[in-house]
Design a protein around this motif. Sequence first.
Motif, short mmCIF file in Angstrom:
data_model
loop_
_atom_site.label_atom_id
_atom_site.label_comp_id
_atom_site.label_asym_id
_atom_site.label_seq_id
_atom_site.Cartn_x
_atom_site.Cartn_y
_atom_site.Cartn_z
N LEU A 230 -2.72 2.98 -16.71
CA LEU A 230 -2.99 3.44 -15.34
C LEU A 230 -1.77 4.16 -14.77
CD1 LEU A 230 -4.82 0.33 -13.80
CD2 LEU A 230 -5.86 2.41 -14.73
N ILE A 231 -0.57 3.65 -15.08
CA ILE A 231 0.66 4.29 -14.61
C ILE A 231 0.74 5.72 -15.15
CG2 ILE A 231 3.19 4.24 -14.77
CD1 ILE A 231 2.94 1.12 -14.83
N ARG A 232 0.48 5.88 -16.45
CA ARG A 232 0.52 7.23 -17.04
C ARG A 232 -0.55 8.13 -16.40
NH1 ARG A 232 1.39 4.19 -21.61
NH2 ARG A 232 -0.80 4.28 -22.23
N GLN A 233 -1.73 7.57 -16.19
CA GLN A 233 -2.82 8.36 -15.59
C GLN A 233 -2.42 8.85 -14.19
OE1 GLN A 233 -6.43 6.10 -14.99
NE2 GLN A 233 -7.44 7.78 -13.88
N LEU A 234 -1.81 7.97 -13.39
CA LEU A 234 -1.39 8.35 -12.04
C LEU A 234 -0.31 9.42 -12.10
CD1 LEU A 234 -1.71 7.47 -8.94
CD2 LEU A 234 0.49 6.35 -9.30
N GLN A 235 0.69 9.22 -12.98
CA GLN A 235 1.80 10.17 -13.05
C GLN A 235 1.31 11.55 -13.48
OE1 GLN A 235 4.48 7.91 -15.57
NE2 GLN A 235 5.56 7.05 -13.81
N GLU A 236 0.42 11.57 -14.48
CA GLU A 236 -0.10 12.87 -14.91
C GLU A 236 -0.97 13.48 -13.81
OE1 GLU A 236 -1.94 11.93 -18.69
OE2 GLU A 236 0.03 11.36 -19.49
N GLY A 237 -1.76 12.65 -13.14
CA GLY A 237 -2.67 13.15 -12.12
C GLY A 237 -1.95 13.72 -10.91
N LEU A 238 -0.79 13.17 -10.57
CA LEU A 238 -0.10 13.59 -9.34
C LEU A 238 0.96 14.67 -9.59
CD1 LEU A 238 0.28 10.29 -7.28
CD2 LEU A 238 -1.55 11.99 -7.27
N ALA B 16 -3.38 -4.36 -12.82
CA ALA B 16 -4.26 -4.40 -13.99
C ALA B 16 -5.71 -4.60 -13.57
CB ALA B 16 -3.82 -5.50 -14.94
N ALA B 17 -5.93 -5.01 -12.32
CA ALA B 17 -7.30 -5.16 -11.84
C ALA B 17 -7.93 -3.82 -11.46
CB ALA B 17 -7.34 -6.11 -10.64
N HIS B 18 -7.11 -2.76 -11.33
CA HIS B 18 -7.69 -1.43 -11.07
C HIS B 18 -8.36 -0.90 -12.33
CE1 HIS B 18 -4.62 -1.03 -7.65
NE2 HIS B 18 -5.79 -0.84 -7.08
N SER B 19 -9.35 -0.02 -12.12
CA SER B 19 -9.98 0.68 -13.24
C SER B 19 -9.44 2.12 -13.28
CB SER B 19 -11.49 0.71 -13.05
OG SER B 19 -11.80 1.50 -11.91
N GLN B 20 -9.71 2.82 -14.37
CA GLN B 20 -9.33 4.22 -14.43
C GLN B 20 -10.05 5.01 -13.33
OE1 GLN B 20 -9.99 5.60 -18.44
NE2 GLN B 20 -8.13 4.59 -19.18
N ALA B 21 -11.28 4.63 -13.02
CA ALA B 21 -12.02 5.32 -11.96
C ALA B 21 -11.33 5.12 -10.60
CB ALA B 21 -13.46 4.82 -11.91
N ASP B 22 -10.76 3.93 -10.39
CA ASP B 22 -10.04 3.67 -9.13
C ASP B 22 -8.86 4.63 -9.00
OD1 ASP B 22 -11.71 1.53 -8.56
OD2 ASP B 22 -10.32 0.02 -9.37
N ASP C 233 -1.09 -9.45 -22.78
CA ASP C 233 -0.74 -8.13 -23.32
C ASP C 233 -1.79 -7.07 -22.97
OD1 ASP C 233 1.68 -8.89 -24.28
OD2 ASP C 233 1.05 -9.07 -26.38
N ALA C 234 -3.05 -7.44 -22.99
CA ALA C 234 -4.10 -6.46 -22.69
C ALA C 234 -3.98 -6.00 -21.23
CB ALA C 234 -5.48 -7.06 -22.95
N ARG C 235 -3.70 -6.95 -20.34
CA ARG C 235 -3.50 -6.58 -18.92
C ARG C 235 -2.32 -5.61 -18.77
NH1 ARG C 235 -5.31 -11.80 -17.98
NH2 ARG C 235 -7.05 -11.80 -16.53
N ARG C 236 -1.21 -5.95 -19.45
CA ARG C 236 -0.03 -5.08 -19.32
C ARG C 236 -0.27 -3.70 -19.92
NH1 ARG C 236 2.22 -10.18 -19.43
NH2 ARG C 236 1.96 -10.39 -21.68
N SER D 133 8.91 5.93 -12.47
CA SER D 133 8.98 4.47 -12.55
C SER D 133 8.08 3.99 -13.67
CB SER D 133 8.54 3.87 -11.21
OG SER D 133 7.99 2.58 -11.38
N GLN D 134 8.60 3.03 -14.47
CA GLN D 134 7.78 2.47 -15.54
C GLN D 134 7.05 1.23 -15.06
OE1 GLN D 134 10.33 1.27 -18.82
NE2 GLN D 134 12.15 2.00 -17.77
#
Length: 386
Positions: A300-308, A368-374, A291-294, A318-319
């Motif tokens: 990260l998905i939300r961060q990318l969507q907001e960032g782009l 899930a292996a990516h970081s927010q910095a990535d 669950d923590a990985r998911r 896409s969810q």
Amino acid sequence: MNIETRLREELAALADQGLARRRRLLESPCAPRAMVEGREMLAFASNDYLGLAAHPELAQALADGALTWGAGSGASHLVSGHLGPHDLLEQRLAAFTGFARALTFSTGYLANLAVTPTLAPGRDDAIFADKLNHASLIDAAQLSRARHHRYPHNDMAALERLLAASDARSKVIVTDAVFSMDGDLAPLAELFALAERFDAWLVVDDAHGFGVLGPQGQGSLAHCGVPAHPRVILMGTLGKAAGVGGAFVAGSELVMDYLLQKARSYIFTTAQPPAVACALVKSLELIAAGDARRAHLQALIRQLQEGLAGLPWQLLPSQTAIQPLIVGDNEAALALSRALWERGLWVAAIRPPTVPVGTARLRISLSAAHSQADVASLVDALKALA
Ligand SMILES: *Cc1c(COP(=O)(O)O)cnc(C)c1O
């Protein structure tokens, strides 16, 4: 040689159209930080959605499995290659997905070849397939003599009309659960309702939802509230979120029995090495406890969507871990992918025929292996290139 001329001409034509493909050589394990052809890259290219491919516990389970069970299985499942770890993995997969039984395969491609042509083999059968289905599902349909109807992507009204007009003996609806190049979900609850209404099988390829969506990562069916009903057949791959390799088909006792007796891509192929099954049993435990990985992946998905948001290219909604950025032109998609590469970022450009003409894209694949910095690095680079 004359026979070589056509091959040379076709390869030259591919190159001219910007469609020639090449492989990159990785000199490190599958992970966001990858040594690729001598350069350290930040990769958004794999399907290792939970970051398990290089997990030490899986590598250990694989090594222990090899020391206990040897390297190879020696034969197909029905001859003498069905070993203890294969059987345990089947039981664990059935319990995890909620279906009565599961069969394992060495690849998802083979698993898909087993299902549709076996359930709908003849001219009096019919296959109903989403136009954006994965190549392996399209190839599977071509192994059958059944009528092959392809409905527009996720168009339930069109599918309903086709089903209503069909007098086929066996009807099989086939769909990706999460579309591999768009990242969107099939309307699985509506598909199940149509399957019920028209007495059809529903075959669901959950290559990209298994491990990622649903409670404990059980997949897209659980995510959409579709039950493990006898008319539903689930295919899941084990080389993406599960981080190892192979695939499974799960369904009722009857369907699994039938596939075991009849499916040629189950019968006429060597069972995967038993150590792979050992690693997969461990992987299922990590997925269930993931669950923590998911949650991290969703953040990260939300961060990318907001960032782009606001860039000239459209990010498809896409969810899932698949976040496609539509560029359009083949050369432009390649150029953007190359410009990212120059900045140390690896994002695959996907071109026709994998996607429709005019929709070449970057397929940003999060893990899930990516970081927010990535993810921030990727967002910053794309903004700079816009
Ligand atoms: C990857 C994939 C497959 C094939 O699975 P492999 O195990 O890689 O052969 C099948 N269907 C879909 C939708 C996929 O994305």
